[in-house]
Design a protein around this motif. Structure first.
Motif, PDB file in Angstrom:
ATOM      1  N   HIS A 152       0.833  -1.201   0.000  1.00 57.50           N
ATOM      2  CA  HIS A 152       0.000   0.000   0.000  1.00 57.50           C
ATOM      3  C   HIS A 152       0.871   1.255   0.000  1.00 57.50           C
ATOM      4  O   HIS A 152       0.613   2.206  -0.765  1.00 57.50           O
ATOM      5  CB  HIS A 152      -0.951  -0.030   1.201  1.00 57.50           C
ATOM      6  N   ALA A 153       1.907   1.264   0.832  1.00 62.04           N
ATOM      7  CA  ALA A 153       2.810   2.416   0.892  1.00 62.04           C
ATOM      8  C   ALA A 153       3.521   2.618  -0.444  1.00 62.04           C
ATOM      9  O   ALA A 153       3.666   3.752  -0.916  1.00 62.04           O
ATOM     10  CB  ALA A 153       3.828   2.234   2.020  1.00 62.04           C
ATOM     11  N   LEU A 154       3.954   1.534  -1.068  1.00 66.28           N
ATOM     12  CA  LEU A 154       4.619   1.620  -2.368  1.00 66.28           C
ATOM     13  C   LEU A 154       3.678   2.224  -3.408  1.00 66.28           C
ATOM     14  O   LEU A 154       4.060   3.134  -4.143  1.00 66.28           O
ATOM     15  CB  LEU A 154       5.064   0.217  -2.801  1.00 66.28           C
ATOM     16  N   ILE A 155       2.443   1.735  -3.462  1.00 66.39           N
ATOM     17  CA  ILE A 155       1.469   2.244  -4.442  1.00 66.39           C
ATOM     18  C   ILE A 155       1.198   3.723  -4.193  1.00 66.39           C
ATOM     19  O   ILE A 155       1.145   4.512  -5.144  1.00 66.39           O
ATOM     20  CB  ILE A 155       0.184   1.397  -4.417  1.00 66.39           C
ATOM     21  N   ASN A 156       1.037   4.107  -2.939  1.00 66.75           N
ATOM     22  CA  ASN A 156       0.829   5.522  -2.624  1.00 66.75           C
ATOM     23  C   ASN A 156       1.995   6.373  -3.102  1.00 66.75           C
ATOM     24  O   ASN A 156       1.799   7.419  -3.740  1.00 66.75           O
ATOM     25  CB  ASN A 156       0.652   5.725  -1.117  1.00 66.75           C
ATOM     26  N   GLU A 157       3.207   5.941  -2.790  1.00 68.38           N
ATOM     27  CA  GLU A 157       4.388   6.740  -3.132  1.00 68.38           C
ATOM     28  C   GLU A 157       4.584   6.838  -4.639  1.00 68.38           C
ATOM     29  O   GLU A 157       4.826   7.926  -5.169  1.00 68.38           O
ATOM     30  CB  GLU A 157       5.630   6.160  -2.464  1.00 68.38           C
ATOM     31  N   VAL A 158       4.468   5.719  -5.332  1.00 66.06           N
ATOM     32  CA  VAL A 158       4.657   5.743  -6.783  1.00 66.06           C
ATOM     33  C   VAL A 158       3.571   6.589  -7.446  1.00 66.06           C
ATOM     34  O   VAL A 158       3.857   7.375  -8.351  1.00 66.06           O
ATOM     35  CB  VAL A 158       4.701   4.315  -7.369  1.00 66.06           C
TER      36      VAL A 158
END
Length: 190
Positions: free
Chosen positions: A28-34
C-alpha cells in the motif's frame, strides 16, 4: 540504484499465489508513493487506483467471470483470482474535461496524456513490486467489466477503468525472453 534494473526484473508473472513476501502495508505504501511521484501532463493528477485484497480479490475475479458469462475460461480467471490482490487503474474523466475546458488549444491531447500517465504509473508500480519480490501481470477486461467494477467498489462514473494488475507471490518464473534485434526498433542519428 538504477531504474532499468527494476525494469529488467519486471516480467509478466501468471503463476501467482496469495503468499506475499512483504506485508500488504508495504505494498500500500509503495502504491501511494509511486502514484504521487509519477508525472502527469499539466500536473493534472488524473490517475486513480483501487487495490482489491482478500475477500475483495476473490469477489472481483468471480464477478469478472460472471460478467463474461463463461466466455472467458474459468481456469484463466481462477489464475488471476489465485493472486494476493489486484490493482485497478483508472483516470478521472472530470479532471481531464476540466483541463480540456481550461486549455482548449490542447483539448484533444488530454485523454491521450491521461492514458500515457496511467501507463507510466502501471510500469513503475509493476517494476517496484518486482523489486519487493512480488510478481504481477497486466490485464484489460475493460470496458466489459466497467459497470461491475464501479458497482462493486462504489466508484464515481467519471473514473475510467484502464487496466487490471493481479499481483502476488511468485509460484513459477516465466521462460526467458529471446533477445531481439533492438536496432529494428530504435534508430540513432548523430
Amino acid at each position: 540504484m538504477k531504474i532499468y534494473e527494476g525494469l529488467k526484473l519486471r516480467r509478466s508473472y501468471y503463476q501467482l499465489n496469495k503468499e506475499l513476501p512483504v506485508s500488504t502495508d508495504e505494498i500500500h505504501a509503495l502504491i501511494n508513493e509511486v502514484t504521487e511521484l509519477v508525472p502527469d501532463a499539466f500536473n493534472m493528477k488524473s490517475a486513480r487506483v483501487v487495490v482489491a485484497l482478500g475477500d475483495k480479490q476473490d469477489e472481483l475475479w468471480n464477478g469478472i467471470y460472471d460478467v463474461f458469462d463463461g466466455k472467458v475460461a474459468r481456469e484463466k480467471v481462477d489464475g488471476f483470482k489465485a493472486a494476493a490482490g489486484t490493482i485497478l487503474y483508472f483516470y478521472d474523466e472530470d479532471v481531464v474535461r476540466g483541463l480540456q475546458e481550461k486549455f482548449a488549444a490542447y483539448a484533444e491531447n488530454f485523454p491521450v496524456w491521461a492514458n500515457q500517465a496511467n501507463g507510466m504509473l502501471q510500469i513503475n508500480i509493476w517494476s517496484a513490486l518486482r523489486e519487493l519480490g512480488v510478481g504481477a501481470n497486466i490485464q484489460h477486461y475493460n470496458p466489459v467489466i466497467d459497470d461491475f467494477v464501479h458497482d462493486m467498489f462504489g466508484l464515481p462514473e467519471n473514473w475510467k477503468l484502464v487496466a487490471q494488475m493481479p499481483f502476488g507471490g511468485i509460484v513459477t518464473e516465466p521462460a526467458s525472453k529471446d533477445k531481439e534485434n533492438i536496432a529494428e526498433r530504435v534508430k540513432l542519428y548523430e
